[in-house]
Design an enzyme around this catalytic site. Structure first.
Site, short mmCIF file in Angstrom:
data_model
loop_
_atom_site.label_atom_id
_atom_site.label_comp_id
_atom_site.label_asym_id
_atom_site.label_seq_id
_atom_site.Cartn_x
_atom_site.Cartn_y
_atom_site.Cartn_z
N LEU A 149 8.07 -14.28 -4.90
CA LEU A 149 9.06 -15.35 -4.73
C LEU A 149 8.90 -16.43 -5.78
O LEU A 149 9.87 -16.86 -6.38
CB LEU A 149 8.93 -15.94 -3.32
CG LEU A 149 9.95 -17.00 -2.91
CD1 LEU A 149 11.38 -16.42 -2.98
CD2 LEU A 149 9.66 -17.50 -1.50
N GLY A 150 7.67 -16.88 -6.01
CA GLY A 150 7.43 -17.88 -7.05
C GLY A 150 7.43 -19.31 -6.57
O GLY A 150 8.01 -20.19 -7.23
N VAL A 151 6.79 -19.56 -5.42
CA VAL A 151 6.71 -20.92 -4.90
C VAL A 151 5.26 -21.23 -4.52
O VAL A 151 4.44 -20.34 -4.35
CB VAL A 151 7.60 -21.13 -3.65
CG1 VAL A 151 9.06 -20.90 -4.00
CG2 VAL A 151 7.16 -20.22 -2.50
N ASP A 178 -5.37 -3.62 4.48
CA ASP A 178 -6.42 -2.76 5.04
C ASP A 178 -5.87 -1.42 5.53
O ASP A 178 -6.29 -0.90 6.56
CB ASP A 178 -7.16 -3.47 6.18
CG ASP A 178 -8.52 -2.83 6.47
OD1 ASP A 178 -9.06 -2.16 5.57
OD2 ASP A 178 -9.02 -2.98 7.60
N HIS A 220 -10.98 -0.19 4.56
CA HIS A 220 -12.43 -0.44 4.53
C HIS A 220 -13.25 0.75 5.02
O HIS A 220 -14.46 0.78 4.84
CB HIS A 220 -12.79 -1.71 5.30
CG HIS A 220 -12.64 -1.63 6.79
ND1 HIS A 220 -11.52 -2.07 7.45
CD2 HIS A 220 -13.47 -1.18 7.75
CE1 HIS A 220 -11.68 -1.90 8.75
NE2 HIS A 220 -12.86 -1.36 8.97
N ASN A 244 -14.45 2.45 15.48
CA ASN A 244 -13.05 2.63 15.88
C ASN A 244 -12.09 2.32 14.74
O ASN A 244 -10.89 2.60 14.83
CB ASN A 244 -12.69 1.72 17.06
CG ASN A 244 -12.97 2.35 18.41
OD1 ASN A 244 -13.82 1.89 19.17
ND2 ASN A 244 -12.25 3.42 18.71
N SER A 245 -12.58 1.72 13.67
CA SER A 245 -11.72 1.35 12.55
C SER A 245 -10.89 2.53 12.07
O SER A 245 -11.43 3.61 11.81
CB SER A 245 -12.55 0.84 11.37
OG SER A 245 -12.85 -0.51 11.52
#
Length: 469
Positions: free
Chosen positions: A280-282, A145, A115, A225-226
């Site tokens: 995974l597919g669930v 991020d 960001h 601070n990001s």
């Protein structure tokens, strides 16, 4: 009142209704630091700070935003039938923000938050000694991020950080945060690790990371601070500072991305410029005490599987509906969100051990992960900072469209040109009077910079309106 969460860059528009003046424009490994005992005996952490602060940088990002114009049906009718007024015109804005970062390689590689640099047209990196360098974004990952930036014409005498092992971090460990809060570069704050494995489950200001596993700290972290480093007392980076609780609600509650996670993402970006995620597919939900009582089985925290997709890695591994996944890759799974995060942070093709409870009895399986967006999955694409997915045939039919026509907005970049115009859940119905497809949108996007205009028909709830690009 729920606590408000804020991401921690310094956008110069609408951040707590204040602005900050910009600074003027214009991998050597860090040496070992004294152990924590030595710092405590001297009564100061200054020796530690002196050894690591040279690798911390300030990042200034600039983005030229072209805001799209919305035309309501009434104005359009007056213009087309009576010649009153002209078509709405797009506007251009210059947005600038400050954040932090840290050098991880003497070649000029810098880690920061997505960001901080998302959609930037220009990136400028300022070193601790005030030298400034133009830079480019090698790649970023909004879902975690994390972003990787590289200095243009990097000097040979850069100082780089040492990366630690965030899995070994303990609650109560002392930490230092160094960054550029409120435009005050090279600011140092100190605290402890307050908690680990935090999942916030809400948007972080302008940031909405999909896969969360934050380290919480009480070291003071503020706007700007990001992207800066969180050091342990051995001088190793153990996390990337990312977000804070609104200080109007709480004090010294900050969140940082574990460095093990960030390093894994950064490695993929460095090698291929993008991140490939396991699949995974669930479908499922948190396994709760109430669900355990309904199923007449003992309760253990985990992820309850409700749906197993056909032809998916989960089906091939033998997973079934009503299985409760309690371990994935040797780590405990305490919720469904924890499962989806663990899957997505692994690479396609990896074999993973999965422990499930099936009717109260443990079963151990091995799954080979697939690729997100692969065959049988609903693909996503982006257009002017908007994430889109194609409607399935049932959704299209409900809107009176042909099977497969129509696109749904799944996310909107808050710094993108469609911010404040399009919203999550909007449906794109038509483009210049014809069916709208991802391919046609990409063609239009490439022509917008050359003055070509187009009109989208949008449905929001029960209302429809025209959007002039």
């Amino acid at each position: 009142m729920a606590a408000r969460i804020a991401a921690a860059p310094i956008p110069f528009f609408a951040i707590f209704l204040c602005s900050v003046a910009l600074p003027p424009r214009a991998m050597a490994v860090a040496p070992p630091v004294p152990p924590p005992v030595a710092a405590a005996e001297s009564g100061s952490v200054a020796p530690l700070v002196d050894r690591v602060k040279g690798a911390v940088v300030t990042i200034q990002s600039t983005k030229i935003i072209r805001r799209m114009a919305v035309e309501d049906p009434w104005s359009r009718m007056l213009r087309e039938q009576f010649g009153l007024g002209g078509p709405p015109r797009a506007t251009r804005e210059r947005q600038e923000a400050l954040g932090s970062g840290f050098i991880v390689d003497k070649s000029g590689l810098v880690l920061t938050n997505n960001h901080v640099v998302a959609g930037a047209d220009e990136v400028l990196v300022k070193l601790a000694d005030n030298r400034q360098f133009a830079a480019k974004v090698l790649g970023s990952d909004p879902a975690t991020d994390v972003a990787v930036v590289k200095l243009d014409k990097a000097p040979a005498n850069l100082q780089a950080v040492n990366l630690g092992d965030s899995d070994k971090v303990r609650v109560g460990d002392y930490v230092l945060a160094i960054g550029n809060p409120l435009g005050l570069g090279q600011t140092v704050t100190m605290g402890i690790v307050s908690a680990k494995n935090r999942v916030i489950d809400e948007k972080l200001g302008d940031v909405d990371p999909r896969y969360e596993d934050f380290i919480q700290t009480d070291a003071a972290i503020n706007q700007g601070n990001s992207g800066g480093p969180l050091f342990n007392f051995r001088g190793e980076v153990i996390a990337i500072n990312s977000a804070i609780i609104n200080p109007g609600v709480a004090m010294n509650v900050g969140f940082a991305i574990p460095i093990n996670l960030a390093r894994q993402i950064a490695d993929q970006i460095r090698k291929s410029g993008k991140v490939a995620r396991g699949y995974l597919g669930v479908g499922g939900e948190d396994f709760t005490v109430e669900r355990a009582e309904e199923m007449h089985v003992p309760y253990t925290p985990g992820a309850l599987i409700n749906v197993v997709g056909r032809g998916t890695p989960a089906e091939a591994a033998g997973l079934r509906p009503n299985d409760v996944i309690i371990e994935f890759g040797g780590r405990a799974v305490e919720s469904y969100r924890r499962l989806t995060g663990a899957v997505a942070l692994l690479r396609p093709g990896e074999k993973v051990k999965v422990a499930v409870l099936r009717q109260g009895h443990r079963a151990d399986l091995v799954v080979t992960l697939g690729t997100q967006g692969g065959e049988g999955q609903t693909g996503e694409s982006t257009f002017l900072g908007v994430e889109l997915r194609q409607l399935d045939r049932h959704e299209s039919a409900a809107l009176g469209l042909k099977p497969g026509d129509g696109l749904a907005v799944t996310a909107v970049d808050p710094r993108g040109p469609a911010s404040g115009v399009l919203e999550e859940g909007d449906i794109l119905l038509a483009l210049d009077g014809k069916a709208v497809t991802l391919a046609r949108l990409k063609q239009v996007e490439a022509k917008l910079a050359h003055g070509v205009r187009a009109t989208l028909i949008i449905q929001r709830g029960q209302a429809r309106f025209a959007l002039r690009l």
